[in-house]
Motif scaffolding. Sequence first.
Motif, mmCIF file in Angstrom:
data_model
loop_
_atom_site.group_PDB
_atom_site.id
_atom_site.type_symbol
_atom_site.label_atom_id
_atom_site.label_comp_id
_atom_site.label_asym_id
_atom_site.label_seq_id
_atom_site.Cartn_x
_atom_site.Cartn_y
_atom_site.Cartn_z
ATOM 1 N N LEU A 1 0.872 -1.187 0.000
ATOM 2 C CA LEU A 1 0.000 0.000 0.000
ATOM 3 C C LEU A 1 0.897 1.222 0.000
ATOM 4 O O LEU A 1 1.446 1.631 1.020
ATOM 5 C CB LEU A 1 -0.919 -0.008 1.209
ATOM 6 C CG LEU A 1 -1.851 1.213 1.381
ATOM 7 C CD1 LEU A 1 -2.608 1.532 0.102
ATOM 8 C CD2 LEU A 1 -2.822 0.987 2.538
ATOM 9 N N LEU A 2 1.053 1.789 -1.199
ATOM 10 C CA LEU A 2 1.989 2.879 -1.427
ATOM 11 C C LEU A 2 1.221 4.201 -1.448
ATOM 12 O O LEU A 2 0.425 4.449 -2.352
ATOM 13 C CB LEU A 2 2.690 2.652 -2.769
ATOM 14 C CG LEU A 2 3.962 3.441 -3.046
ATOM 15 C CD1 LEU A 2 5.115 2.883 -2.233
ATOM 16 C CD2 LEU A 2 4.294 3.339 -4.530
ATOM 17 N N VAL A 3 1.435 5.044 -0.442
ATOM 18 C CA VAL A 3 0.761 6.339 -0.357
ATOM 19 C C VAL A 3 1.775 7.434 -0.650
ATOM 20 O O VAL A 3 2.856 7.477 -0.049
ATOM 21 C CB VAL A 3 0.143 6.553 1.035
ATOM 22 C CG1 VAL A 3 -0.518 7.921 1.116
ATOM 23 C CG2 VAL A 3 -0.883 5.461 1.334
ATOM 24 N N ILE A 4 1.423 8.306 -1.596
ATOM 25 C CA ILE A 4 2.330 9.401 -1.975
ATOM 26 C C ILE A 4 1.633 10.721 -1.650
ATOM 27 O O ILE A 4 0.623 11.077 -2.254
ATOM 28 C CB ILE A 4 2.699 9.341 -3.463
ATOM 29 C CG1 ILE A 4 3.246 7.950 -3.828
ATOM 30 C CG2 ILE A 4 3.724 10.422 -3.797
ATOM 31 C CD1 ILE A 4 3.541 7.778 -5.300
ATOM 32 N N TYR A 5 2.195 11.418 -0.662
ATOM 33 C CA TYR A 5 1.642 12.708 -0.236
ATOM 34 C C TYR A 5 2.170 13.798 -1.161
ATOM 35 O O TYR A 5 3.386 14.007 -1.287
ATOM 36 C CB TYR A 5 2.041 12.983 1.212
ATOM 37 C CG TYR A 5 1.643 14.354 1.708
ATOM 38 C CD1 TYR A 5 0.313 14.732 1.758
ATOM 39 C CD2 TYR A 5 2.615 15.268 2.121
ATOM 40 C CE1 TYR A 5 -0.051 15.987 2.215
ATOM 41 C CE2 TYR A 5 2.260 16.527 2.576
ATOM 42 C CZ TYR A 5 0.918 16.880 2.616
ATOM 43 O OH TYR A 5 0.563 18.123 3.067
ATOM 44 N N ASP A 6 1.212 14.519 -1.811
ATOM 45 C CA ASP A 6 1.593 15.471 -2.856
ATOM 46 C C ASP A 6 1.656 16.899 -2.332
ATOM 47 O O ASP A 6 1.180 17.834 -2.978
ATOM 48 C CB ASP A 6 0.612 15.367 -4.034
ATOM 49 C CG ASP A 6 1.151 16.054 -5.286
ATOM 50 O OD1 ASP A 6 2.382 16.271 -5.366
ATOM 51 O OD2 ASP A 6 0.335 16.389 -6.171
ATOM 52 N N CYS A 7 2.237 17.065 -1.163
ATOM 53 C CA CYS A 7 2.617 18.373 -0.631
ATOM 54 C C CYS A 7 1.483 19.411 -0.714
ATOM 55 O O CYS A 7 1.630 20.467 -1.323
ATOM 56 C CB CYS A 7 3.852 18.887 -1.378
ATOM 57 S SG CYS A 7 4.709 20.244 -0.538
#
Length: 727
Positions: free
Chosen positions: A36-42
Amino acid sequence: MKLAVIMPVYGDFSLTSACLDSVIQSKVMNATDFRLLVIYDCSGDKDIEQYLDNLEAAGLIELHKNLSNLGFVKTVNRGFSYTEDADCIILNSDTLVNGDWIDRLVSVADSDPAIGTITPYTNNGEICSFPEICKDNVLPEFTTFAEIDRAFSRNYDEAIIDLPTGVGFCMYVSRQALKAAGNFDEGAFGKGYGEENDLCQRFAKLGYRNVLAPNIFVYHSGGASFGEKKQQLINNAMTVINNRYPDYAALVSVFIENDLPQYTRFKTMARLMAESDKPSILMICHGLGGGTGRYVDELCDFFHGAANFFRLTPSQNKRVSLSFPAWCGLDPLSFSIEENYDNFIDLLQSLSLNLIHINHIKGYEFLVSRLIKDMALRYIFTLHDYYLVSGNPVLTGGNGIHDSQIALDPQLRHKDFDRHIRFCSYQDWLSLGEILIEGAHTVIAPCRSIVDIFQGIYPNASYLVTPHLDTQQLSVYPDVYVRPTSSEALKKVVVLGALSQEKGADILEQVADLARENGLNIEFHLVGYGYRRLSSNVIVTGPYAEEDLPALLDKINPDLIWFPSRWAETYSYTLSAAFLAACPVMVPEFGAQYVRSSGRPQTTVFTSYEAKDLLDTIQTSLSSLDQHQGKTIHWQQDMCDGFSYLEDYLWLAEPNAERGRISDELAVACLDNYRPPELTENFKKKLLRLLVMIRMSRMGATVSRLVPLSLQKKIKRMLFRGSVHEL
C-alpha cells in the motif's frame, strides 16, 4: 505475483482517512499480498500529513512525500517507478473498497494475459457507473456500498466486457503493458484528467485489452482531488485526446449506445433488491392517475428507504408495464401477457416479493387473478371505487348521479354491468370479485360507506376501514375559519381538482351561468381544470402542483369550497385540501365527502342537482356564514385509531425465506425484448397534448361536444393512461 496499490493523497482529510481505513481493513480479507503505497503530494495540510506519518509509523502504509506539489500524473508515475516489476492499482483517495476486492481484481487479470487495465463498477465512474451509466449516482439511503459490492461479488461467472477506456478512480494496470506503452504522459496532461484515456488508447494500439470487472464495486465520491478546476482540466484533456485519437469519441459513443454492461447492472440490481432486508411490495395499479395514483405515490414516498416498491400497470395490446423503485435507475419493462407471461412471472419471483398490494385491476382484470394464483403470495386490496360492484367505477345511474340501489339490487347491478363490461359474463365478474376481494388478506377502505356496499356483495372478506396516509400523518385538521367580509361584498365559491362529468364540471358551469343571469354577486372559481372548456362565468386556474394549492387558495380567499361530485367518492384528496385550508365546505349527501365532513362546523349538505336548487343552497350557506365572519369555529375530531399506515402497513408484508436470482437468459430477455417503445410513447403524449389544447379552444370545445364522451375517454386512454395534468 507482485502487486502494489498506488494512492496519491493531496487534501480532504475525511475522504482520505475513510479510503485508507477501508483499504487497510481489507488486507486480512485478501489472499493476495500487496504493497500500500501512499504518496503525499505536498498540499500543506498538516492534519493529513500527520495522519499519514502515524500510519507509516504503525507499519500500515509505505509513505512517500513529494517535496513540492507535482500533481496527479507525475505522482502516479513516481508510484510506477517505486513499484518496479509489480502490477499496480491506481486508487483515488476519495474511494471506498470492500472485502476481497484485490483478489477479485487479480482473478480478472489472471483470466487473460492480454488484459492491460481493469476498472470496477462504481457509483460515479462515467461508462462504469451503476446503476445508471454515465451518471453520478447517489447511493440509496437504505443500502451501503459494501452491500452493493457483495451483490456484485456474485458475478464471478459474468463475461468480461471490453471498454474503450479505463476510468482512473480505481484502475488495475498491467506492468507488462506499462513497460510496452510507457507511463502517463506528464507533458500533455499536466495536473490530471485524460491521462488514463491516453494510456488505455496506447495499450489498445499494442493489442492490450481495457476491461470492466463484472464482480467488483468501488464507491467513488468524485472530484475531491481537483475541486473547481475539474471542468477546465477535462476540456484541455479531451482536446489532446481527440487530436491524438480521432476515433476515440466514436468508440465511446458506440459503447454507451450499445451499453453491454446493462445486463450485469440489471442482474446485480435485481439481486440487490432480492437480498435486501427491506420488504419488497408489488403495487398493482390502473395507471390512470387520480386519487388512486396519488395514494400509491404517497405510500411509496413515505416508505422510501424502508421498502422497495414495484409498480405494475396495464398498457395497450394486452401488455403490462413493470416499474422498479426510483433509486434503481432502471427503465420500466413491458411484457406481452400472451407471449411473455412465463418470463414475467419468473422475473417477479426473482425479486423475492413480500406483499402484493392491489389498488385497481382495470385494464388487466383476469391477469391480476392469474397473477395472484401463480405468485401464491399474501396480498391486500385497497378499494378506491366501485369497479368490482358492477364494472361501473362511479356507480352512477341513468341520470348520471350516484345510485346506491345498483349495489343493493342484483337485477339493477346486472343491468349496470351489461352497460359497462363487454369482455366477460356477469357471473364471471362476480367470481372474479370473490377471488380477489374475499381471497385478500385484508381489504382496506378509506370510508365505512364503501364497506357497507361491498359487504353486501362479498360478505366473506376481511374489511378494514382507515383514512388514507395524508390524514393519518396529521393529528387533527385545523378548525374552521370564516373569512371577514360584508354581506354585500363579492362572495367567492371555489371548486377544486380535475373535473370530469362525474365530478361535476357541467353542474358547476350551469350554476355559475345561472348566478350571472340572476345578477348575483358570487364569483365561481375552478382551481384545476375541466374535462372540456367551461363558460367564462367560471374562472379556471388550470392544472396546479399539489404544493402550490395552499397559495392558490390564499390568493383567492374563498368563502366556500363546493364539491359538486355526482358520484359517491371513496375518499377525496381535494376535501383534505379544503380541510387544511380551514374553509367552510358544501358536499353531496353521500360518499366519503359526506361521511368525512359529518360533524364539521359550517358544512352544508346539498340534496338536489338542479341548478336552481344548488344555487339556492349556496346562497343560503353563504348567508349563514355572515354571522361568523372573522371567527374560528372549533371542530371536535375523533383521533384515528386502529390500523395505522405509519406503524402497521409494512407489518402486512410476510417474510420471504427464499432469495430469488435472475438468470442470464432472463436478464437478456428483459433488456432486449421487454423495453417499452419510448419513441412511440413520446409521440402519443405529444399527440394527446395537442388534442387537449384543441379541445380547450373555443372552436375545439364546440366540436368536441359532437364526439361522445365515452369515445373521447377511449382515445385518451389509448394515448396515455395517466391524468391529463401529468402531461
